[in-house]
Design a protein around this motif. Sequence first.
Motif, short mmCIF file in Angstrom:
data_model
loop_
_atom_site.label_atom_id
_atom_site.label_comp_id
_atom_site.label_asym_id
_atom_site.label_seq_id
_atom_site.Cartn_x
_atom_site.Cartn_y
_atom_site.Cartn_z
N ILE A 8 -10.64 3.71 -2.98
CA ILE A 8 -9.58 2.56 -2.07
C ILE A 8 -9.64 2.04 -1.02
O ILE A 8 -10.43 3.48 -0.02
CB ILE A 8 -8.52 4.07 -1.72
CG1 ILE A 8 -7.63 4.22 -3.11
CG2 ILE A 8 -6.96 3.22 -1.37
CD1 ILE A 8 -6.82 5.48 -3.47
N THR A 9 -9.53 1.24 -0.05
CA THR A 9 -10.31 0.62 0.82
C THR A 9 -9.23 0.56 1.43
O THR A 9 -8.70 0.45 2.80
CB THR A 9 -10.81 -0.81 1.11
OG1 THR A 9 -9.78 -2.09 -0.28
CG2 THR A 9 -12.06 0.09 0.31
N ASP A 10 -8.02 0.22 1.38
CA ASP A 10 -6.41 -0.26 1.97
C ASP A 10 -5.18 0.37 1.06
O ASP A 10 -5.31 0.57 -0.11
CB ASP A 10 -6.15 -1.80 1.64
CG ASP A 10 -6.94 -2.50 2.83
OD1 ASP A 10 -7.05 -2.12 3.96
OD2 ASP A 10 -8.05 -3.61 1.77
N THR A 11 -4.36 0.83 1.64
CA THR A 11 -2.44 1.59 1.39
C THR A 11 -2.01 0.87 2.01
O THR A 11 -1.78 0.61 3.46
CB THR A 11 -2.85 2.60 0.95
OG1 THR A 11 -4.42 3.47 0.65
CG2 THR A 11 -1.68 3.98 0.71
N TRP A 12 -1.29 -0.01 0.68
CA TRP A 12 0.24 0.17 1.62
C TRP A 12 1.77 0.26 1.18
O TRP A 12 1.60 0.69 0.19
CB TRP A 12 0.23 -2.13 1.44
CG TRP A 12 -0.57 -2.17 2.18
CD1 TRP A 12 -1.79 -2.33 1.39
CD2 TRP A 12 -0.67 -3.44 3.17
NE1 TRP A 12 -2.68 -3.41 2.33
CE2 TRP A 12 -1.76 -3.75 2.72
CE3 TRP A 12 0.44 -3.47 3.97
CZ2 TRP A 12 -2.34 -4.62 4.02
CZ3 TRP A 12 -0.33 -4.08 4.91
CH2 TRP A 12 -1.34 -4.46 5.73
N VAL A 13 2.92 0.49 2.01
CA VAL A 13 3.84 0.25 1.52
C VAL A 13 4.88 -1.00 1.43
O VAL A 13 4.40 -1.92 2.62
CB VAL A 13 4.67 1.75 2.92
CG1 VAL A 13 6.13 2.05 2.83
CG2 VAL A 13 3.50 2.96 2.94
N VAL A 14 5.53 -0.79 0.48
CA VAL A 14 6.27 -1.53 -0.10
C VAL A 14 6.94 -1.66 -0.13
O VAL A 14 7.69 -1.05 -0.78
CB VAL A 14 5.23 -2.60 -1.08
CG1 VAL A 14 5.86 -3.89 -1.26
CG2 VAL A 14 3.61 -3.16 -0.96
#
Length: 60
Positions: A8-14
């Motif tokens: 995992i390189t990016d995690t977003w709240v969408v």
Amino acid sequence: MHLNLNEITDTWVVKKPTADGEVTSIECFNKDRELMVQFFGLRKPGKPELEEWKTLVESL
């Protein structure tokens, strides 16, 4: 199911609009910007998102 956290390189709240109100997800991507996993709160069609889920996501 196994999720390799090292990938995992990016995690977003969408937040996505729906007919039943906003739906919040947590989305994780790899170095190639490919979606690895999505997490949503438990929800039934016609019902709004649970406040407990929103609170949990906001606490991250």
